[in-house]
Design a protein around this motif. Structure first.
Motif, PDB file in Angstrom:
ATOM      1  N   ALA A 187      63.550  75.416  90.368  1.00  0.00           N
ATOM      2  CA  ALA A 187      62.917  74.723  89.243  1.00  0.00           C
ATOM      3  C   ALA A 187      61.761  75.566  88.727  1.00  0.00           C
ATOM      4  O   ALA A 187      61.080  76.234  89.499  1.00  0.00           O
ATOM      5  N   LEU A 188      61.544  75.518  87.411  1.00  0.00           N
ATOM      6  CA  LEU A 188      60.490  76.318  86.801  1.00  0.00           C
ATOM      7  C   LEU A 188      60.083  75.717  85.467  1.00  0.00           C
ATOM      8  O   LEU A 188      60.926  75.301  84.681  1.00  0.00           O
ATOM      9  N   GLU A 189      58.788  75.671  85.222  1.00  0.00           N
ATOM     10  CA  GLU A 189      58.253  75.345  83.899  1.00  0.00           C
ATOM     11  C   GLU A 189      57.620  76.617  83.362  1.00  0.00           C
ATOM     12  O   GLU A 189      56.989  77.360  84.116  1.00  0.00           O
ATOM     13  N   CYS A 190      57.798  76.857  82.075  1.00  0.00           N
ATOM     14  CA  CYS A 190      57.263  78.093  81.511  1.00  0.00           C
ATOM     15  C   CYS A 190      56.775  77.886  80.083  1.00  0.00           C
ATOM     16  O   CYS A 190      57.513  78.090  79.123  1.00  0.00           O
ATOM     17  N   PRO A 191      55.515  77.466  79.926  1.00  0.00           N
ATOM     18  CA  PRO A 191      54.942  77.411  78.585  1.00  0.00           C
ATOM     19  C   PRO A 191      54.642  78.827  78.088  1.00  0.00           C
ATOM     20  O   PRO A 191      54.315  79.716  78.875  1.00  0.00           O
ATOM     21  N   TRP A 192      54.799  79.031  76.793  1.00  0.00           N
ATOM     22  CA  TRP A 192      54.483  80.304  76.149  1.00  0.00           C
ATOM     23  C   TRP A 192      53.358  80.062  75.153  1.00  0.00           C
ATOM     24  O   TRP A 192      53.400  79.108  74.382  1.00  0.00           O
ATOM     25  N   GLY A 193      52.360  80.925  75.170  1.00  0.00           N
ATOM     26  CA  GLY A 193      51.257  80.790  74.230  1.00  0.00           C
ATOM     27  C   GLY A 193      50.509  82.089  74.080  1.00  0.00           C
ATOM     28  O   GLY A 193      50.926  83.134  74.585  1.00  0.00           O
ATOM     29  N   LEU A 214      53.251  86.037  71.939  1.00  0.00           N
ATOM     30  CA  LEU A 214      53.200  84.985  72.941  1.00  0.00           C
ATOM     31  C   LEU A 214      53.473  85.559  74.322  1.00  0.00           C
ATOM     32  O   LEU A 214      54.202  86.537  74.459  1.00  0.00           O
ATOM     33  N   THR A 215      52.875  84.957  75.336  1.00  0.00           N
ATOM     34  CA  THR A 215      53.108  85.392  76.711  1.00  0.00           C
ATOM     35  C   THR A 215      53.477  84.167  77.549  1.00  0.00           C
ATOM     36  O   THR A 215      53.002  83.051  77.298  1.00  0.00           O
ATOM     37  N   PRO A 216      54.307  84.375  78.575  1.00  0.00           N
ATOM     38  CA  PRO A 216      54.709  83.252  79.423  1.00  0.00           C
ATOM     39  C   PRO A 216      53.658  82.950  80.482  1.00  0.00           C
ATOM     40  O   PRO A 216      52.919  83.832  80.905  1.00  0.00           O
ATOM     41  N   ALA A 217      53.615  81.694  80.888  1.00  0.00           N
ATOM     42  CA  ALA A 217      52.732  81.271  81.977  1.00  0.00           C
ATOM     43  C   ALA A 217      53.547  80.400  82.934  1.00  0.00           C
ATOM     44  O   ALA A 217      53.399  79.180  82.964  1.00  0.00           O
ATOM     45  N   PRO A 218      54.460  81.019  83.702  1.00  0.00           N
ATOM     46  CA  PRO A 218      55.320  80.238  84.603  1.00  0.00           C
ATOM     47  C   PRO A 218      54.514  79.447  85.625  1.00  0.00           C
ATOM     48  O   PRO A 218      53.476  79.901  86.086  1.00  0.00           O
ATOM     49  N   LYS A 219      55.008  78.265  85.945  1.00  0.00           N
ATOM     50  CA  LYS A 219      54.337  77.406  86.906  1.00  0.00           C
ATOM     51  C   LYS A 219      55.361  76.528  87.613  1.00  0.00           C
ATOM     52  O   LYS A 219      56.485  76.389  87.142  1.00  0.00           O
ATOM     53  N   PRO A 220      54.984  75.913  88.714  1.00  0.00           N
ATOM     54  CA  PRO A 220      55.904  75.028  89.425  1.00  0.00           C
ATOM     55  C   PRO A 220      56.258  73.790  88.589  1.00  0.00           C
ATOM     56  O   PRO A 220      55.512  73.387  87.702  1.00  0.00           O
ATOM     57  N   TRP A 221      57.365  73.184  88.907  1.00  0.00           N
ATOM     58  CA  TRP A 221      57.854  71.974  88.240  1.00  0.00           C
ATOM     59  C   TRP A 221      56.896  70.810  88.504  1.00  0.00           C
ATOM     60  O   TRP A 221      56.497  70.573  89.649  1.00  0.00           O
ATOM     61  N   THR A 222      56.518  70.072  87.444  1.00  0.00           N
ATOM     62  CA  THR A 222      55.575  68.959  87.591  1.00  0.00           C
ATOM     63  C   THR A 222      56.028  67.685  86.887  1.00  0.00           C
ATOM     64  O   THR A 222      55.247  66.749  86.773  1.00  0.00           O
ATOM     65  N   GLN A 223      57.243  67.611  86.416  1.00  0.00           N
ATOM     66  CA  GLN A 223      57.672  66.505  85.570  1.00  0.00           C
ATOM     67  C   GLN A 223      57.922  65.202  86.335  1.00  0.00           C
ATOM     68  O   GLN A 223      58.726  65.147  87.250  1.00  0.00           O
ATOM     69  N   PHE A 224      57.210  64.142  85.935  1.00  0.00           N
ATOM     70  CA  PHE A 224      57.406  62.774  86.422  1.00  0.00           C
ATOM     71  C   PHE A 224      57.249  62.620  87.935  1.00  0.00           C
ATOM     72  O   PHE A 224      57.802  61.701  88.532  1.00  0.00           O
ATOM     73  N   GLY A 225      56.533  63.532  88.592  1.00  0.00           N
ATOM     74  CA  GLY A 225      56.354  63.452  90.025  1.00  0.00           C
ATOM     75  C   GLY A 225      57.627  63.733  90.808  1.00  0.00           C
ATOM     76  O   GLY A 225      57.702  63.449  91.997  1.00  0.00           O
ATOM     77  N   PHE A 226      58.606  64.307  90.157  1.00  0.00           N
ATOM     78  CA  PHE A 226      59.895  64.620  90.776  1.00  0.00           C
ATOM     79  C   PHE A 226      59.841  65.998  91.412  1.00  0.00           C
ATOM     80  O   PHE A 226      59.400  66.952  90.784  1.00  0.00           O
TER      81      PHE A 226
END
Length: 119
Positions: free
Chosen positions: A33-39, A15-27
């Protein structure tokens, strides 16, 4: 973002990370802040998901308000405020916790400990 041994384990699983900006609930948090899905590189589907945002004064209440406006339920305990799946059965991560200092979203409650900043 992750405890080194967890990072190593995920990479060993291909798996590899794909960090991206925070996008939760328009907040838009004013702290880090960081979102990081792994796939896998050949898939758009994330196998593991981690998100963390620091909260400044007043942001906890603002974020909880947005969560509830979107149909999610909340439940308080000694750890903080857990976000629970909406009644309509929308997709939901089990590891969704809001404290006075941060909010974290993971696939499971156990995975919260994988994030360095949630310790």
């Amino acid at each position: 973002m992750l405890v080194p041994v967890v990072d190593e384990q995920l990479r060993a699983e291909g798996l590899t990370p794909a960090p991206k900006p925070w996008t939760q609930f328009g907040f838009t948090p004013t702290a880090a802040a960081l979102e990081c899905p792994w796939g896998t590189p050949d898939s758009m589907h994330s196998e593991r998901y981690y998100a963390w945002a620091g909260l400044n004064s007043g942001e906890r209440e603002e974020f909880i308000g947005l969560v509830e406006q979107n149909g999610y339920r909340t439940e308080d305990d000694a750890e903080g405020t857990w976000v629970l799946a909406p009644e309509d059965g929308s997709p939901h991560a089990d590891g969704f916790l809001i404290t006075d200092a941060w909010v974290v979203i993971t696939d499971t409650r156990e995975q919260i400990d994988d994030i360095v900043w949630a310790r």
